[in-house]
Scaffold this motif. Sequence first.
Motif, PDB file in Angstrom:
ATOM      1  N   ALA A 102      -9.488  27.710  31.109  1.00  0.00           N
ATOM      2  CA  ALA A 102     -10.156  26.659  31.874  1.00  0.00           C
ATOM      3  C   ALA A 102     -11.198  27.219  32.834  1.00  0.00           C
ATOM      4  CB  ALA A 102      -9.127  25.833  32.637  1.00  0.00           C
ATOM      5  N   GLY A 103     -10.915  28.322  33.489  1.00  0.00           N
ATOM      6  CA  GLY A 103     -11.837  28.886  34.466  1.00  0.00           C
ATOM      7  C   GLY A 103     -13.165  29.317  33.864  1.00  0.00           C
ATOM      8  N   PRO A 104     -13.144  30.185  32.851  1.00  0.00           N
ATOM      9  CA  PRO A 104     -14.412  30.588  32.241  1.00  0.00           C
ATOM     10  C   PRO A 104     -15.155  29.426  31.589  1.00  0.00           C
ATOM     11  CG  PRO A 104     -12.695  32.145  31.646  1.00  0.00           C
ATOM     12  CD  PRO A 104     -12.022  31.003  32.349  1.00  0.00           C
ATOM     13  N   ILE A 105     -14.434  28.528  30.961  1.00  0.00           N
ATOM     14  CA  ILE A 105     -15.089  27.375  30.332  1.00  0.00           C
ATOM     15  C   ILE A 105     -15.725  26.490  31.393  1.00  0.00           C
ATOM     16  CG2 ILE A 105     -14.677  25.258  29.017  1.00  0.00           C
ATOM     17  CD1 ILE A 105     -12.590  26.899  27.403  1.00  0.00           C
ATOM     18  N   ALA A 106     -15.031  26.279  32.508  1.00  0.00           N
ATOM     19  CA  ALA A 106     -15.592  25.478  33.600  1.00  0.00           C
ATOM     20  C   ALA A 106     -16.841  26.154  34.165  1.00  0.00           C
ATOM     21  CB  ALA A 106     -14.552  25.281  34.700  1.00  0.00           C
ATOM     22  N   ALA A 147     -15.856  32.055  44.390  1.00  0.00           N
ATOM     23  CA  ALA A 147     -14.988  31.004  43.854  1.00  0.00           C
ATOM     24  C   ALA A 147     -15.010  31.019  42.333  1.00  0.00           C
ATOM     25  CB  ALA A 147     -15.419  29.640  44.376  1.00  0.00           C
ATOM     26  N   TRP A 148     -16.176  31.245  41.749  1.00  0.00           N
ATOM     27  CA  TRP A 148     -16.262  31.295  40.286  1.00  0.00           C
ATOM     28  C   TRP A 148     -15.585  32.543  39.732  1.00  0.00           C
ATOM     29  CZ3 TRP A 148     -16.614  27.144  37.802  1.00  0.00           C
ATOM     30  CH2 TRP A 148     -17.399  26.092  38.247  1.00  0.00           C
ATOM     31  N   VAL A 149     -15.673  33.633  40.457  1.00  0.00           N
ATOM     32  CA  VAL A 149     -14.954  34.845  40.023  1.00  0.00           C
ATOM     33  C   VAL A 149     -13.459  34.572  40.016  1.00  0.00           C
ATOM     34  CG1 VAL A 149     -14.366  37.219  40.643  1.00  0.00           C
ATOM     35  CG2 VAL A 149     -16.745  36.465  40.723  1.00  0.00           C
ATOM     36  N   ALA A 150     -12.958  33.959  41.087  1.00  0.00           N
ATOM     37  CA  ALA A 150     -11.525  33.630  41.145  1.00  0.00           C
ATOM     38  C   ALA A 150     -11.150  32.647  40.046  1.00  0.00           C
ATOM     39  CB  ALA A 150     -11.179  33.057  42.517  1.00  0.00           C
ATOM     40  N   GLU A 165     -29.044  30.706  40.984  1.00  0.00           N
ATOM     41  CA  GLU A 165     -28.753  30.299  39.609  1.00  0.00           C
ATOM     42  C   GLU A 165     -27.288  29.928  39.385  1.00  0.00           C
ATOM     43  OE1 GLU A 165     -31.873  32.816  36.962  1.00  0.00           O
ATOM     44  OE2 GLU A 165     -30.214  33.957  37.836  1.00  0.00           O
ATOM     45  N   VAL A 166     -26.508  29.936  40.467  1.00  0.00           N
ATOM     46  CA  VAL A 166     -25.081  29.629  40.365  1.00  0.00           C
ATOM     47  C   VAL A 166     -24.779  28.417  41.237  1.00  0.00           C
ATOM     48  CG1 VAL A 166     -22.741  30.504  40.788  1.00  0.00           C
ATOM     49  CG2 VAL A 166     -24.509  32.049  39.961  1.00  0.00           C
ATOM     50  N   PHE A 204     -18.988  28.111  32.561  1.00  0.00           N
ATOM     51  CA  PHE A 204     -20.104  27.931  31.634  1.00  0.00           C
ATOM     52  C   PHE A 204     -20.565  26.476  31.572  1.00  0.00           C
ATOM     53  CE2 PHE A 204     -18.539  32.006  29.771  1.00  0.00           C
ATOM     54  CZ  PHE A 204     -19.690  32.728  30.008  1.00  0.00           C
ATOM     55  N   ALA A 205     -19.653  25.540  31.814  1.00  0.00           N
ATOM     56  CA  ALA A 205     -20.019  24.122  31.768  1.00  0.00           C
ATOM     57  C   ALA A 205     -20.667  23.646  33.071  1.00  0.00           C
ATOM     58  CB  ALA A 205     -18.794  23.288  31.454  1.00  0.00           C
ATOM     59  N   LYS A 206     -20.151  24.091  34.217  1.00  0.00           N
ATOM     60  CA  LYS A 206     -20.592  23.548  35.514  1.00  0.00           C
ATOM     61  C   LYS A 206     -21.145  24.572  36.492  1.00  0.00           C
ATOM     62  CE  LYS A 206     -19.153  19.339  34.691  1.00  0.00           C
ATOM     63  NZ  LYS A 206     -20.034  18.210  34.636  1.00  0.00           N
ATOM     64  N   GLY A 207     -20.849  25.835  36.310  1.00  0.00           N
ATOM     65  CA  GLY A 207     -21.169  26.825  37.316  1.00  0.00           C
ATOM     66  C   GLY A 207     -22.565  27.414  37.239  1.00  0.00           C
ATOM     67  N   ARG A 208     -23.228  27.236  36.107  1.00  0.00           N
ATOM     68  CA  ARG A 208     -24.554  27.833  35.940  1.00  0.00           C
ATOM     69  C   ARG A 208     -25.650  26.784  36.069  1.00  0.00           C
ATOM     70  NH1 ARG A 208     -24.787  31.155  30.609  1.00  0.00           N
ATOM     71  NH2 ARG A 208     -24.870  29.068  29.805  1.00  0.00           N
ATOM     72  N   ARG A 209     -26.689  27.143  36.769  1.00  0.00           N
ATOM     73  CA  ARG A 209     -27.880  26.294  36.809  1.00  0.00           C
ATOM     74  C   ARG A 209     -28.828  26.779  35.738  1.00  0.00           C
ATOM     75  NH1 ARG A 209     -28.788  26.178  43.287  1.00  0.00           N
ATOM     76  NH2 ARG A 209     -27.008  24.856  43.731  1.00  0.00           N
ATOM     77  N   THR A 210     -29.458  25.874  35.077  1.00  0.00           N
ATOM     78  CA  THR A 210     -30.392  26.280  34.013  1.00  0.00           C
ATOM     79  C   THR A 210     -31.817  26.235  34.479  1.00  0.00           C
ATOM     80  OG1 THR A 210     -30.374  24.022  33.183  1.00  0.00           O
ATOM     81  CG2 THR A 210     -28.919  25.607  32.121  1.00  0.00           C
TER      82      THR A 210
END
Length: 72
Positions: free
Chosen positions: A60-64, A50-53, A43-44, A66-72
């Motif tokens: 920018a990191g958390p927003i990125a 890398a997403w944790v870092a 789901e990631v 939520f925008a690109k790191g999660r598969r729906t």
Amino acid sequence: MTAGQRWKDLSPRRRRAFVVLGLVQVALQVAALCDLARRTPQEVNGPRKAWVAASFINFAGPIAYFAKGRRT
């Protein structure tokens, strides 16, 4: 805030703004890290480490994530 200014030199309005922005940053990071912890690797998008870092990069990191790191 310039390099020479101190917290006590700021107006109450600017102090509140800094506190609110700090709380928003922490809330975004906590939300991203909690979401990452609950998702399976399928789901990631990309490596979880890398997403944790990336979540530690201001706003920018958390927003990125939520925008690109999660598969729906």
